[in-house]
Motif scaffolding. Structure first.
Motif, PDB file in Angstrom:
ATOM      1  N   UNK A   1     -16.043   0.825 -12.521  1.00 15.48           N
ATOM      2  CA  UNK A   1     -16.583  -0.505 -12.245  1.00 15.48           C
ATOM      3  C   UNK A   1     -17.355  -0.506 -10.929  1.00 15.48           C
ATOM      4  N   UNK A   2     -16.774   0.129  -9.925  1.00 20.11           N
ATOM      5  CA  UNK A   2     -17.432   0.193  -8.622  1.00 20.11           C
ATOM      6  C   UNK A   2     -18.785   0.884  -8.733  1.00 20.11           C
ATOM      7  N   UNK A   3     -18.870   1.915  -9.549  1.00 19.90           N
ATOM      8  CA  UNK A   3     -20.134   2.631  -9.742  1.00 19.90           C
ATOM      9  C   UNK A   3     -21.178   1.729 -10.392  1.00 19.90           C
ATOM     10  N   UNK A   4     -20.762   0.969 -11.396  1.00 24.26           N
ATOM     11  CA  UNK A   4     -21.689   0.053 -12.064  1.00 24.26           C
ATOM     12  C   UNK A   4     -22.153  -1.027 -11.090  1.00 24.26           C
ATOM     13  N   UNK A   5     -21.191  -1.584 -10.350  1.00 24.72           N
ATOM     14  CA  UNK A   5     -21.522  -2.642  -9.392  1.00 24.72           C
ATOM     15  C   UNK A   5     -22.487  -2.141  -8.331  1.00 24.72           C
ATOM     16  N   UNK A   6     -22.255  -0.946  -7.819  1.00 26.04           N
ATOM     17  CA  UNK A   6     -23.144  -0.391  -6.791  1.00 26.04           C
ATOM     18  C   UNK A   6     -24.548  -0.163  -7.340  1.00 26.04           C
ATOM     19  N   UNK A   7     -24.628   0.326  -8.584  1.00 24.26           N
ATOM     20  CA  UNK A   7     -25.933   0.541  -9.208  1.00 24.26           C
ATOM     21  C   UNK A   7     -26.652  -0.789  -9.433  1.00 24.26           C
ATOM     22  N   UNK A   8     -25.898  -1.768  -9.845  1.00 24.79           N
ATOM     23  CA  UNK A   8     -26.475  -3.105 -10.055  1.00 24.79           C
ATOM     24  C   UNK A   8     -27.010  -3.682  -8.752  1.00 24.79           C
TER      25      UNK A   8
END
Length: 310
Positions: free
Chosen positions: A298-305
């Motif tokens: 989730x953190x990876x997706x959020x950072x990419x977003x």
């Protein structure tokens, strides 16, 4: 004590953005943003982003303090503690950027300020209590009172931490309507509007899934409910991935790779999600390791977003 196992779940609504997928928001925008001025909108977005960054950083820091306090209390009473948890100094640069609550929040400004001031006070109190506990442990004063002070300080920290989390979540809830309106104003006629709105839809679906996972992790696992939420998320990820990034303005050309990276991390999240569902189906519950993997993904997706929309 409030047990923080997966930070992303506590912050499920807090994906930092500069745009919104809200529609028909002009009326709300006018009332919240003093007729929707661009300066008000930008000030609100800055406050939103800085507060969310601060809350995220502070929550992680306090999580480590709570772990230290638990270990300190146990050690002070003579229990075996192999190693005291390490607490790294908080790197909350975003908090220093917040000067005040923007006037653009209108009638909600006073309520937001009240919760923000509690958040600020509890943040400071926890640091003071932590320093007091460290001094007590380093000097081994617990040998004089059999750990009584460690217990007292730990309880104080837990109480202050719960108040901080409550006030922080209150701020997030109260700034959301104004932030959504501000985002809509900033987004008007933006070259990336289509891609940003679609990506925001992915994040909204992902956050909804995280909320359900959090509840099932703490309670009963329902494969049917989880599978339904997964399917909804997979559909939004697929739709976003199929968008042809065709932006003519050359100043936004670099955003193409960020958009593609966001879609890749979202797809990877789905991979991790399927593993969790398979494991939970066999065990009848969601395991600690799987929820931690979901948190990391989730953190990876959020950072990419965040990289894409900022």
């Amino acid at each position: 004590m409030r047990k923080i196992i997966v930070l992303a779940m506590a912050l499920a609504f807090t994906s930092v953005s500069v745009v919104s997928c809200k529609k028909d928001i002009s009326t709300l925008g006018n009332s919240v943003l003093n007729l929707g001025g661009a300066d008000d909108a930008n000030a609100i977005i800055d406050f939103n982003n800085n507060f969310l960054d601060s809350y995220k950083s502070t929550s992680r820091h306090i999580e480590s303090i709570l772990k230290y306090a638990d270990a300190a209390s146990a050690k002070a009473k003579g229990e075996k503690v192999t190693m005291m948890p390490i607490v790294i100094s908080s790197m909350d640069f975003a908090f220093g950027k917040i000067k005040d609550v923007p006037s653009g929040f209108g009638k909600d400004k006073a309520a937001i300020e009240a919760d923000f001031n509690i958040y600020k006070a509890k943040k400071e109190n926890i640091e003071k209590k932590f320093e007091e506990l460290k001094s007590y442990m380093n000097s081994e004063d617990y040998k004089d009172d059999k750990g009584a002070k460690a217990d007292a300080i730990t309880k104080d920290i837990e109480t202050e931490a719960q108040a901080l989390f409550t006030s922080g979540e209150n701020v997030i809830a109260k700034i959301k309507p104004g932030t959504d309106a501000a985002e809509e104003i900033v987004l008007k006629d933006h070259p990336l509007k289509e891609y940003i709105i679609s990506s925001k839809n992915v994040m909204n679906s992902l956050d909804s899934n995280i909320d359900v996972l959090d509840k099932q992790y703490s309670g009963k696992f329902s494969e049917a409910e989880i599978q339904k939420k997964y399917d909804e998320l997979a559909k939004t990820v697929e739709a976003n991935s199929k968008l042809d990034f065709n932006v003519k303005d050359p100043q936004y050309s670099y955003k193409k790779s960020q958009f593609e990276s966001f879609n890749k991390t979202a797809s990877s999240f789905l991979d991790t999600y399927r593993k969790l569902i398979r494991d939970a189906k066999g065990a009848g519950k969601i395991s600690d390791s799987d929820i931690q993997q979901i948190d990391s993904s989730y953190e990876s997706v959020l950072n990419s977003y965040n990289s894409f929309v900022k």
